[in-house]
Design a protein around this motif. Structure first.
Motif, short mmCIF file in Angstrom:
data_model
loop_
_atom_site.label_atom_id
_atom_site.label_comp_id
_atom_site.label_asym_id
_atom_site.label_seq_id
_atom_site.Cartn_x
_atom_site.Cartn_y
_atom_site.Cartn_z
N PHE A 220 0.76 -1.46 0.46
CA PHE A 220 -0.10 -0.16 -0.09
C PHE A 220 0.68 1.48 0.05
CE2 PHE A 220 -4.06 -0.97 0.96
CZ PHE A 220 -4.54 -2.55 0.18
N THR B 53 3.90 1.52 -1.06
CA THR B 53 3.96 1.67 -2.60
C THR B 53 3.85 2.35 -3.16
OG1 THR B 53 6.08 -0.54 -1.62
CG2 THR B 53 6.49 0.07 -4.25
N THR B 54 2.50 1.97 -3.48
CA THR B 54 1.55 2.31 -4.43
C THR B 54 1.26 3.90 -3.63
OG1 THR B 54 0.71 0.39 -4.17
CG2 THR B 54 -0.99 2.12 -4.83
N ALA C 185 4.27 5.94 -5.58
CA ALA C 185 4.68 5.61 -6.71
C ALA C 185 3.66 6.72 -7.25
CB ALA C 185 3.99 4.39 -7.05
N LEU D 206 -2.34 -1.49 -7.51
CA LEU D 206 -2.25 -1.50 -6.12
C LEU D 206 -2.82 -3.28 -5.82
CD1 LEU D 206 -2.02 -1.42 -2.75
CD2 LEU D 206 -4.87 -0.46 -2.52
N MET E 157 0.49 -4.56 -6.57
CA MET E 157 1.72 -4.54 -5.94
C MET E 157 1.38 -5.35 -5.40
SD MET E 157 3.98 -2.41 -5.58
CE MET E 157 3.16 -0.85 -7.02
#
Lengths: 103, 200, 558, 493, 672
Positions: free
Chosen positions: D212, D214-215, D218, E658, E661
């Motif tokens: 979460f 990283t998202t 990003a 998401l 990921m």
């Protein structure tokens, strides 16, 4: 069950998911704002429950939650002002009709 | 006549909320606590679903209020009364404003499904479900290393944190609000600027 | 001689010769436009004189680099501002400075719009070119290498022909793809050096140090293979070698005359120079390993270029393809790794610069008057512009490698050298003697002889013979072509040291065994590309039918 | 809080005060442009001075919530520079459209405070709030031209997606807190070290949190596939804002990454490295490919900024793969990119001084003849963006690529692929950057317009950007030293 | 005067003439001839001085010659064990060179003089003389060269000057094409020559002619990286091109597009002999590769009969002479092939003179009938232009091999040597060619000078003898055509024995003895003493007989008017005869379709290949390049579709991202 951290986390996960769905599915700007509020509350729930179950975070959780609350409020303010501004230009609350810019 | 309908609806709603509580109370080892949580949780989730699924934007707002109240209840159960209070105050306040804005903004109080839902709604639903699954997997697959029994968070402790450890974020949030307000006011302010055609 | 040498030793003469044009450009930028021509010419001439002074002070006998300048630039990475000159770079620099002032003079009449910007870009171009030839720091080299790109891009793109934008973008992108990979290779070599020296960056970009390091087998085989490939790609595109040559005809056709002159005269040499100086000397083993492939490509370029030139309808395109063919000799001679062949290759670079430059000048002269380069429309020019035809003919024979003119010596040395290393390659390459004569003389006959064409007669008095200025631009080239034909020693003596450097470097290398699988993959990719292309042919791209033979000039006369 | 604390946060505090001050100025003397400009720029100067002074002595304040080190100082200076430039460019664009400068400056400075706080955050909560403080004004600025449909459209897209990503980020954050039981960056790092050192599989909860977070990050740096907001927001926003958005929030988000991933999550680098590699590749490739077809320069630069994010991520990946040069390269890239990209947008803003001028390619047709200097400067910035030496852009690219190559030779083949992909992308990118040059110099304008008179500030700003662009390319030495000390401040020794 | 100066002067004088004329000739107008002609005359004097000194072996000339080095031309020392490649620009004069000098300078001079009259009315007067001088320079360098590379330079330069002179009337399309064809066909041979030179350097590590030949003839064949026969073939290819031997003979007839003096000088007397000269020069090389010599003989004799067969039916007077030149050159090659080097050079000299004479005569004829070259529109010119007529008859007799004129001696020696060296087939074919030669020459004479005039009516009255500036050279060439053979062979066979002087070597043989001796004995050719009443006598008789037969046939068909001997022309017989052998007739008329063959090979097929290459370049190579660009841009456009402009779509994208990921983190974290 009520004394299980996982219960609350799952709850928050569910709330988060619902919020996500709302954000993805609704066309109305207001609805999308509400969905975001739901998601933020889901996060808050997670934080508070962590705070309740993890000694090091005891109390901290609450504080964090409060601050997040405030942040959410600020976001709401900004969001609404933007919504108003664009509504003045476009005369529609349906966000997916704002596609003058693409590709 | 309509009053009856409202009553019936309310009854149904109560039923929806209470049934799981009762079930939990009976089968879940008879803890009152659990039953309460179940009730709140159900209420919260149902309300949340209502928020994202109802067509009338105003009802969505009202449903959200309900949802947050339920959430506040859960906070109380988590022995974070302060948060619960803040939740009620801030959100009810904020949300009422929100809904007012919404009414003021959107002429059509409720619209057809086509107007309400994106064409990609089902994909959104799918994504949401997958997300839920992921989260619950993660939650149940995890042993929280330093999780202990549930204890209350003393308000003094909170206060000390707020005004000692987290004084900086606390201050910053005020700045944040200030910025938001200034900008928000500017954007929301209706003034006819010497506007010309849109310029990319 | 020694007097000049001692006089020069003190001052940073190489920096002067590099940045003098820049100074001129800056002055030019702020001077009124009507001075642009004279100022530019003056700068170029001054630079030329400086380069001649260097040549005069240069000790041909001495080995290694002379007039060295060394300045720490980016100490963190041991990147230096390091210049030096040896016989090869000297020849190239003098060629550059000469052709630059000639081109500027040749632009006086053709270039009428934005003359100021034009001259500025031209002078900056000269900075880049001389810089490339003089840089002894791989990083610095790369920077100058890229600096060359921009002004040329503008020169073609702004003052070029109708399809100039396509041509110039193609030129830049093509060159950039190669050079950027080279950058990666440069950094890789530098890091290898640093790693091998306990993390000290000092000398990691210093060409001499790197060469010495390479001589001791500092670079692993894998690194050599990869880095050489990157360097080679960059240089092969510039040279340009088959199959990386297709940007050249477009660029030449669209570029203004002077642009073509510099393009053919100097820019292509950057590639050859880079191959000799960097690719081979830094990665000897890889060079030895790749040599067979490169020789084959060179042979293809030599023959194929000539064949394609044969049927070009456009004068400039024809000369462009002849460049592909001629530059094939450079790469051929270089990768024969034999002293005469190398000498020939280097000489060929100089001669090609002079002769092809002159050819483009001649084409430009006639284009000025006819605003056309279509061979078919010309005809009987000999009757209308005898002096121009004579001049053109002279350079055409020079280009065809007529003995007594400079072109011959370089070609023959390359061939005789290659012959000793690899008779078959030489034998194949020699065939081009016929083809070159064919496409050049056929073109010459079609434009110069016979009765004047209606198109030309239609021009009436516009079709004047070559003017004094134009003669002034061509005369020095002609003089040099003759002089170096009779006294090639002037250069050959300069080249001895570089040749020895190169061959010694090569001697330190060994042929690397390559996994046949990799070779197979490589071939597979190429074949696949061709097949895909052929499968996606549009009807407009149908191959020529056997019957559509053009009259190539061995046909029965009369 | 002690006076020592106050000293430490002086720059931040001053920045906040500055915002208020500007507001006050506007209240006292409404519509006094020069007053606002003077106060803002002088104030920024003071803040910068304070930053430098405070930066002399690394320190922490507020129980580790606020840290000052070389990195902080460097990033703060970058932010201040960005904001100063933006304010300098703004008037020429805002005035003809009747947009007030005061609120603009105020909101912008607030955003700056957020960014500064990010660079100094020692606590994840602070980090989050600082992030919000940086992006919320961003939303507002995007919609600053509120009567313009495009501006507001960009704004709402930016806002909705932005808050969506904030929620996601926060959710991840919560899980990390739950996992480590603290919000302090340093202690998180140590806790995670304990967890990761075992070499046992990470618990799914942590993995989820990482995912979460990283998202969310990003999204903030506009990495593919979380970049969707970028082109629309950039194209819609008023040009000076676009200029700011393209560098300010980006560098800020990278500051966030430095604090969060490079420091807090350093023990888990082996895990996020792989993700970053993929992100970097996708980001630069998609950014460049899509930019190829754009006809609107602002939108094109939007995509190009995505691509540049990719290049910066290469540096990050190289660091994760164990090369501190990667970190230095990343920082260098940030500074260089800010200078050249702001310059490019400044030129566009200057052109749009004539209200109604679009930022389509046609606008640039014949610019080289109409306004030679703007043309030349634009060319310089574009070349720098392309990465042609001797410009800042070139050296920055070379730097990250060097790091990647080192990592590759150290045995991490993926980084080698990244390096090659990066240069090939750069080559492809040349196409669309140079196309603008083509329009400026090789196309004739369809309608002859007289040259505009640009404000002194505009010229000054352009001059500044130009000098930096060339300086960072020709004499990178100074910046290199700063950058490497900054990197040393957080790099795990 | 020192020879170190005199020898270069031979070349320098015409060079100066060329440079000056090229520079200022245009202004000199009709006076332009003085400088070049003067230069050539002087150069002739210098040459004669050198020749005399050289042939009489007086200092500094040793028996095997004397060389002058001018400057170091190509200094390319070898590195890492490669041989030094250092070429000096230098001249070398030995007896062979001397003999060639006589031919080149003398005929060159006479042609120059003749041109003064012939070109008098041409616009490009000065240009013509400039070119002629340039040619003299090149040709002289060619014979004087002391290194293979210098020889090659001259080799190409004569090609250049011949190119310029053939295409002198550049407005004539045919002339332009012919000149180009000549140059290119020569280049074909030169490729072989160049490769041969490279091989020589690879084998011997030197390019000095004498040193390299020394090495080549001394060592054993196996010792060389490139076998000697290959080297010899390469060099021979060069000779084939330059001397227009089959299959590269096609350029010479077309070369007749040039002004007649050019045909006389370059395409009869000098340049085309270069190949013969070079092989003679390289005799040790060929002696070391006997199989190649057989090839030389075969090619030579085949060319001889081929060309002769064509010459019999041509109607263009100059083309008849051109084919006859080919045929005579074929003789020379055959003679070289059979090892009769001396005979070859002998024929080279005599042929040079009488063929030069014949061409100049034809020029005079063409001049007289106003640039008409078709013999079918001539006839009966004998009375109108007596001097031309007389000299041409002399030339015809000489070439036909009727004693005691020059041609007889040389041709007879060739045939005799062929027989004696065991090449009976060469001898046999040679005899047939001799018949044909006599026949077509007198056919030419008959059609041109005898019978009724077929000149068209308006030209008829204006026919006039050429000016003396043209006729004098004719006579000057006629004299050697008569006596040269006798002089050069005296006191050797056949005259010597006939007049009782046995076992003497002839003058020329004596001169060339030092050049060829080595090769002779390597080939094991021993000079058997001449038996007048034996084999030699028989051979002698045979060649005389066939010559006479040829002449008689010609008279029978095309008439004759020599004082008492008279006969009318009988066209009907010619028809009947040609009708008897239709194929041969058509073949001869169409030159055995060689031009058509070339057209097919080079024009059609070659053109197709070139077009194919161009197509490949445009469509495939460049197509792939542009294709890559196109694919990239299309990919960009497709990816841009994702950017729908709808927030919810974006959000969905982010959500999916998401999920991916988080999922990938599960995988990574689980996999560590």
């Amino acid at each position: 069950m009520a004394d299980q951290l996982n219960t609350y986390l799952t709850l928050s996960g569910a709330l988060f998911a619902i919020g996500t769905f709302g954000f993805l599915a609704r066309r109305n700007a207001i609805s999308m704002l509400m969905s975001i509020e739901l998601m933020l509350n889901a996060v808050n729930l997670a934080i508070v429950s962590f705070g309740a179950f993890i000694p090091q975070l005891q109390g901290r959780g609450a504080v964090i939650a409060l601050l997040v609350l405030a942040v959410a409020a600020a976001e709401a303010t900004v969001g609404l002002s933007i919504v108003i501004a664009i509504y003045r230009n476009r005369r529609t609350p349906l966000v997916d009709e704002y596609d003058a810019m693409r590709r | 006549m309509r009053a009856w309908l409202y009553l019936i609806a309310a009854a149904v709603a109560v039923g929806i909320v209470v049934t799981p509580a009762i079930l939990v109370f009976i089968f879940g080892g008879g803890s009152f606590d659990d039953a309460l949580l179940a009730a709140f949780a159900t209420l919260m989730l149902v309300a949340a679903l209502a928020v994202v699924s109802m067509r009338d934007i105003i009802r969505c707002g009202l449903a959200m209020i309900v949802c947050f109240i339920a959430l506040a209840g859960i906070y109380v159960q988590l022995e974070a009364p302060l948060v619960a209070a803040a939740q009620v105050i801030v959100y009810i306040g904020a949300i009422s404003v929100l809904v007012l804005f919404a009414i003021m903004l959107t002429q059509t109080k409720s619209g057809s499904a086509r107007l309400t839902f994106q064409t990609q709604a089902r994909w959104g639903a799918l994504a949401a479900v997958v997300l839920l699954i992921l989260v619950s997997l993660a939650v149940y697959g995890t042993i929280w290393p330093n999780a202990g029994p549930r204890q209350p968070a003393a308000t003094e402790a909170i206060a000390t944190f707020l005004f000692h450890d987290y004084v900086l974020p606390f201050e910053v949030v005020s700045v944040l609000l200030l910025a938001a307000v200034i900008g928000g006011v500017f954007l929301a302010k209706r003034e006819d600027i010497t506007g010309e055609e849109p310029t990319l | 001689m020694t007097g000049i040498a001692s006089a020069l030793q003190g001052l940073p003469i190489l920096s002067v010769v590099i940045f003098l044009p820049l100074v001129g450009a800056v002055i030019l930028a702020f001077a009124p436009a009507r001075w642009a021509r004279s100022l530019a010419l003056a700068t170029a001439l001054l630079t030329w004189l400086v380069s001649l002074a260097i040549a005069a002070g240069f000790g041909a006998a001495a080995t290694g680099f002379q007039f060295k300048e060394e300045l720490s630039w980016i100490p963190l990475f041991g990147i230096e501002y390091k210049l030096g000159i040896d016989g090869l770079s000297l020849a190239m620099v003098v060629l550059t400075t000469t052709l630059t002032w000639i081109s500027i003079l040749a632009s006086f009449r053709p270039i009428q719009t934005r003359i100021k910007e034009y001259m500025v870009s031209f002078l900056i171009l000269e900075v880049g070119m001389t810089g490339v030839f003089l840089a002894l720091d791989t990083f610095l080299f790369y920077i100058f290498w890229e600096v060359v790109l921009v002004p040329m891009y503008l020169i073609i793109g702004i003052w070029g022909g109708s399809n100039r934008i396509y041509a110039t973008i193609k030129f830049v992108l093509y060159t950039l793809v190669g050079s950027l990979l080279m950058l990666v290779a440069i950094l890789a070599t530098a890091f290898t050096f640093q790693a091998a020296h306990g993390g000290s960056w000092t000398g990691a970009f210093d060409f001499e140090v790197l060469r010495q390091f390479a001589g001791t087998g500092g670079f692993s085989d894998t690194l050599q293979l990869l880095a050489f490939a990157a360097f080679f790609l960059a240089f092969a595109i510039k040279v340009p070698m088959f199959p990386f040559h297709t940007w050249l005809p477009d660029a030449h056709v669209e570029a203004p005359t002077a642009g073509s002159v510099i393009l053919a005269g100097v820019l292509l040499k950057l590639g050859g120079y880079g191959l000799i100086r960097f690719a081979v000397q830094l990665f000897p083993s890889a060079a030895l390993t790749y040599a067979p492939l490169i020789i084959v490509l060179s042979l293809i370029a030599i023959i194929y270029g000539a064949l394609v030139a044969l049927v070009q309808p456009d004068l400039k395109k024809l000369v462009a393809y002849s460049s592909v063919s001629h530059m094939g000799f450079v790469t051929l001679g270089l990768f024969a790794f034999q002293s005469q062949a190398l000498a020939g290759a280097m000489l060929q670079m100089v001669n090609h610069g002079l002769i092809t430059g002159a050819l483009f000048l001649c084409v430009g002269v006639i284009y000025e008057r006819t605003h056309d380069r279509t061979i078919a429309k010309m005809g009987g020019l000999a009757a209308l512009t005898p002096i121009w035809v004579t001049t053109f003919g002279f350079f055409i024979f020079a280009s065809a490698g007529l003995p007594g003119l400079s072109g011959f010596v370089g070609e023959f040395l390359t061939l005789v050298g290659t012959f000793q290393a690899n008779p078959w390659a030489a034998a194949v390459a020699t065939i081009v003697m016929i083809l070159a004569a064919t496409y050049l003389l056929w073109m010459f006959q079609r434009i110069a002889f016979g009765e004047p064409s209606a198109f030309l007669l239609g021009l009436g008095h516009h079709l004047t013979d070559i003017s004094a200025t134009e003669v002034l631009t061509l005369a020095p080239l002609g003089a040099m072509v003759v002089a170096f034909g009779f006294f090639p020693g002037l250069f050959l003596n300069l080249f001895q040291a570089p040749i020895a450097d190169t061959l010694n470097a090569v001697k330190s290398g060994h042929v690397i065994a390559i996994d046949p699988a990799i070779v197979a993959i490589g071939i597979g990719i190429v074949v696949a590309a061709v097949v895909i292309r052929l499968l996606s042919l549009r009807p407009s791209e149908a191959p020529p039918a056997p019957s559509t033979g053009v009259p190539v000039p061995a046909e029965g006369a009369g | 809080m002690t006076t020592q604390d106050l000293q430490t946060i002086a720059p931040f505090a001053l920045a906040v005060l500055l915002a208020v001050a500007v507001l006050v100025v506007d209240l006292i003397r409404p519509g006094d442009r020069n007053g606002v400009l003077a106060v803002s720029l002088i104030g920024l100067g003071i803040v910068a001075a304070a930053t430098v002074i405070v930066g002399q002595t690394p320190a922490t304040a507020f129980a580790g919530g606020y840290t000052v080190d070389a990195l902080t100082t460097f990033l703060d200076l970058v932010f201040i520079g960005i904001v100063a430039f933006t304010i300098a460019f703004a008037p020429d664009y805002l005035d003809p459209r009747g947009l007030p400068l005061a609120e603009f400056s105020v909101v912008l400075i607030f955003a700056m405070t957020g960014a500064m706080l990010i660079s100094a955050a020692g606590d994840l909560l602070v980090l989050f709030i600082a992030l919000e403080l940086m992006v919320l004004p961003g939303y507002l600025l995007a919609g600053y031209h509120k009567t313009d449909g495009y501006s507001t459209e960009g704004a709402i897209k930016y806002f909705l997606l932005g808050s969506f990503s904030s929620a996601i980020f926060l959710f991840g954050l919560a899980f990390v807190w739950g996992m480590t039981g603290t919000t302090n960056i340093a202690s998180i790092a140590s806790n995670l070290q304990a967890i990761a050192s075992g070499g046992a599989p990470l618990s799914p909860g942590l993995a989820l949190g990482l995912g979460f977070m990283t998202t969310g990050v990003a999204f903030k740096i506009a990495a593919v596939p979380f970049h969707y907001w970028t082109p629309d927001a950039y194209q819609g926003s008023p040009t000076p804002v676009t200029g700011y958005l393209s560098v300010g929030p980006k560098v800020g988000a990278f500051a966030l990454i430095l604090r969060l991933f490079v420091v807090a999550l350093y023990p888990l680098r082996a895990d996020w490295l792989q993700v970053v590699v993929v992100l970097a590749f996708l980001t630069m490739t998609l950014g460049n490919l899509v930019a190829l077809g754009q006809t609107n320069v602002k939108r094109m630069l939007g995509y190009s900024s995505i691509a540049h994010t990719g290049y910066m991520l290469v540096g990050l990946a190289a660091y994760a793969a164990g090369r501190v040069e990667g970190l230095q390269g990343l920082l260098y890239y940030g500074a260089a990119y800010s200078a050249m990209n702001l310059g490019a947008f400044a030129v566009i803003a200057a052109l749009q001084k004539r209200a109604g001028v679009t930022s389509n390619l046609e606008t640039f047709a014949g610019l080289g003849r109409r306004e030679p200097w703007l043309g030349v400067l634009m060319t310089l910035f574009l070349l720098s963006l392309t990465g042609i030496p001797p410009t800042a852009g070139f050296f920055a690219k070379a730097y990250v690529i060097l790091a990647a190559v080192q990592a590759a030779q150290a045995g991490n083949a993926a980084l080698g692929v990244l390096a090659v992909a990066a240069v090939l992308n750069a080559a492809a990118a040349a196409f669309y950057y140079l196309r603008v040059v083509v329009y400026m110099f090789m196309r004739e304008p369809q309608s002859e317009q007289p040259a505009l008179r640009h404000g002194r500030l505009m010229w000054a700003g352009l001059a500044g950007a130009t000098i930096l662009t060339i300086l960072f390319g020709v004499a990178p030495g100074t910046l290199l030293d700063i950058v490497s000390s900054a990197a040393r401040a957080i790099a795990a020794s | 005067m020192s020879f170190d100066l005199l020898i270069p002067l031979i070349v320098a004088l015409p060079l100066a003439g060329f440079v000056i004329t090229a520079a200022i000739g245009r202004r000199l107008g009709k006076q332009a001839h003085w400088i070049p002609v003067g230069a050539v005359v002087l150069s002739w004097l210098a040459a004669m001085g050198v020749v005399v000194a050289a042939l009489t072996n007086q200092a500094p000339f040793a028996e095997n010659g004397y060389g002058v080095t001018l400057w170091q031309w190509i200094p390319a020392p070898g590195v890492n064990g490669a041989p030094d490649f250092v070429i000096n620009a230098g001249f070398f004069v030995d007896h062979l060179t001397a003999v060639l000098l006589i031919v080149v300078t003398t005929i060159g001079m006479l042609v120059h003089v003749y041109s003064i009259g012939y070109m008098a009315h041409d616009a490009g007067y000065w240009r013509f003389f400039a070119y002629l001088n340039l040619f003299m320079v090149s040709m002289l360098i060619l014979v004087l060269a002391d290194s293979w590379l210098v020889l090659f330079v001259a080799w190409e330069l004569v090609g250049l000057s011949s190119y310029l002179l053939i295409g002198f009337w550049y407005r004539k399309q045919s002339a332009a094409l012919a000149s180009k064809k000549a140059f290119i066909v020569n280049r074909v041979g030169d490729v072989g020559f160049a490769l041969g030179i490279m091989a020589i350097f690879l084998d011997t590590h030197t390019l000095s002619i004498h040193d390299s030949l020394g090495v080549l003839s001394s060592q054993t064949l196996a010792a060389f990286p490139i076998p000697v026969w290959l080297v010899a073939l390469g060099v021979f290819a060069g000779a084939v091109g330059k001397s227009a031997q089959f299959p590269l003979h096609v350029w010479l007839p077309d070369a007749m597009e040039g002004p007649t003096p050019v045909s006389a000088l370059i395409h009869a007397a000098t340049m085309v002999n270069a190949g013969v000269y070079m092989i003679a020069r390289a005799n040790p090389l060929f002696a070391a590769a006997p199989e190649v010599m057989t090839v030389v003989a075969a090619i030579g004799i085949f060319t001889a009969i081929l060309a002769a067969s064509i010459a019999m039916t041509q109607t263009d007077i100059k083309r008849v002479l051109a084919y006859s030149t080919l045929s005579q050159l074929g003789y020379m090659f055959a003679s070289l092939g059979v090892g009769a080097f001396t005979a070859a050079i002998f024929h080279l000299m005599t042929h040079g003179f009488f063929k030069g004479l014949l061409f100049l005569d034809s020029g005079s004829v063409i001049h007289a009938v106003h640039e008409e070259q078709d013999m079918r529109r001539m006839g009966g010119l004998g009375r109108r232009i007596p001097q031309t007529y007389a000299t041409m008859v002399i030339g015809a007799v000489a070439i036909s091999g009727i004693p005691p004129l020059a041609g007889f001696f040389s041709k007879d020696e060739i045939l005799g040597e062929a027989w004696k060296n065991g090449f009976a087939w060469v001898w046999a074919i040679g005899l047939i060619v001799a018949v044909m030669t006599a026949f077509y020459m007198f056919r030419l004479i008959g059609l041109t000078f005898w019978g009724k005039s077929r000149v068209n009516s308006e030209v008829e009255p204006k026919i006039h003898e050429s000016p003396s500036v043209m006729t004098v050279p004719l006579w000057l060439l006629a004299i050697p055509s008569v006596v040269l053979g006798a002089i050069l062979s005296w006191p050797g066979p056949p005259l010597g024995p006939l007049l009782g002087q046995n076992d003497q070597t002839g003058l020329l043989a004596g001169w060339l003895e030092p050049v060829f001796a080595g090769a002779q004995q390597q080939l094991g050719r021993s000079e058997a003493s001449f038996q007048l009443f034996g084999i030699d006598g028989a051979l002698l008789g045979a060649s005389i007989a066939v010559a006479v037969i040829g002449v008689l046939i010609a008279w029978r068909l095309f008439g004759v008017e020599l004082g008492p001997i008279r006969a009318g022309q009988r066209p009907e017989r010619v028809k009947a005869l040609t009708a008897r052998v239709p194929f041969l007739y058509r073949a001869s008329l169409n030159k055995w379709w060689f031009d058509d063959l070339n057209n097919l090979l080079f024009v059609v097929i070659g053109g197709w290949v070139a077009n194919g290459a161009a197509w490949f370049d445009r469509v495939v190579v460049d197509g792939i390049v542009n294709g890559i660009g196109g694919v990239t841009r299309r990919a960009g456009a497709d990816l841009a579709r994702v950017q729908t402009g709808r927030v919810q779509n974006y959000a969905l994208g982010i959500a999916l991202g998401l999920i991916v990921m988080a999922g990938s983190y599960f995988v990574i974290a689980g996999g560590r």
